[in-house]
Scaffold this active site. Structure first.
Site, PDB file in Angstrom:
ATOM      1  N   GLY A  16       0.840  -1.195   0.000  1.00  0.00           N
ATOM      2  CA  GLY A  16       0.000   0.000   0.000  1.00  0.00           C
ATOM      3  C   GLY A  16       0.869   1.236   0.000  1.00  0.00           C
ATOM      4  O   GLY A  16       2.033   1.186  -0.388  1.00  0.00           O
ATOM      5  N   CYS A  17       0.312   2.337   0.431  1.00  0.00           N
ATOM      6  CA  CYS A  17       1.036   3.607   0.450  1.00  0.00           C
ATOM      7  C   CYS A  17       2.360   3.442   1.196  1.00  0.00           C
ATOM      8  O   CYS A  17       2.391   2.967   2.331  1.00  0.00           O
ATOM      9  CB  CYS A  17       0.181   4.678   1.112  1.00  0.00           C
ATOM     10  SG  CYS A  17       1.020   6.256   1.316  1.00  0.00           S
ATOM     11  N   PHE A  18       3.441   3.838   0.551  1.00  0.00           N
ATOM     12  CA  PHE A  18       4.758   3.604   1.149  1.00  0.00           C
ATOM     13  C   PHE A  18       5.016   4.432   2.392  1.00  0.00           C
ATOM     14  O   PHE A  18       5.878   4.093   3.191  1.00  0.00           O
ATOM     15  CB  PHE A  18       5.888   3.729   0.144  1.00  0.00           C
ATOM     16  CG  PHE A  18       5.922   4.927  -0.778  1.00  0.00           C
ATOM     17  CD1 PHE A  18       5.378   6.158  -0.442  1.00  0.00           C
ATOM     18  CD2 PHE A  18       6.528   4.808  -2.014  1.00  0.00           C
ATOM     19  CE1 PHE A  18       5.437   7.242  -1.309  1.00  0.00           C
ATOM     20  CE2 PHE A  18       6.604   5.881  -2.888  1.00  0.00           C
ATOM     21  CZ  PHE A  18       6.046   7.110  -2.526  1.00  0.00           C
TER      22      PHE A  18
END
Length: 170
Positions: A16-18
């Site tokens: 997902g979002c880093f």
């Protein structure tokens, strides 16, 4: 990022979002450094502006340099499976698209076998009510993200994240 010495190793993970993945990993025991970026696609030199469209095949990814005398690759993977939902295809929370998929990018055959073992263990544990869809893929060229993405949640503590550590045992 390459390991700085023979005493360190690299793990490359997308969940997902880093921002959230990096924030949970960067101060974890045995982690020496983290860097967010893009990998898994075919476009050389991708930028956030193009990756966010979901058309490049790249995933938002974190490269982790770690000291295997303090933490094993297997332990990092087990933590990874607790910090994101590995059962949602191309999604984490409100973030939807292939750039937010769950992937373990392995750097050698030992990492590949460990990833397969841990994924199977997590899937069979019953911790997650749906099947684990995390991909296990060979490492590809890693392109560091823009500077403003690096350590984003450290610099912006009130920033968005959909990541948190669940109390699961694998």
């Amino acid at each position: 990022m390459e390991a700085k010495s023979k005493k360190t190793e690299i793990a490359t993970l997308a969940g997902g979002c880093f921002w959230g993945v990096e924030e949970l990993l960067r101060t974890y025991r045995g982690v020496i450094s983290t860097q967010v970026g893009y990998t898994g696609g075919s476009l050389p030199g991708p930028t956030y502006e193009i990756v966010k469209t979901g058309t490049t095949g790249h995933a938002e990814t974190v490269q982790i340099e770690f000291d295997p005398s303090q933490i094993s690759y297997e332990e990092i993977l087990k933590f990874f499976f607790k910090m994101h939902d590995p059962t949602t295809l191309n999604r984490q929370g409100n973030d939807i698209g292939s750039q937010y998929r769950s992937v373990i990018f392995y750097h050698n055959e030992v990492q590949k076998k460990t990833a397969q073992k841990v994924k199977e263990l997590v899937d069979k544990s019953g911790a997650w009510k749906r099947p684990v869809v995390t991909e296990i893929s060979p490492a590809m060229p890693f392109y560091p993200a823009e500077d403003y993405h690096q350590k984003y949640l450290k610099k912006n503590p009130g920033g968005y994240t959909c990541h948190y550590v669940r109390d699961y045992s694998f």
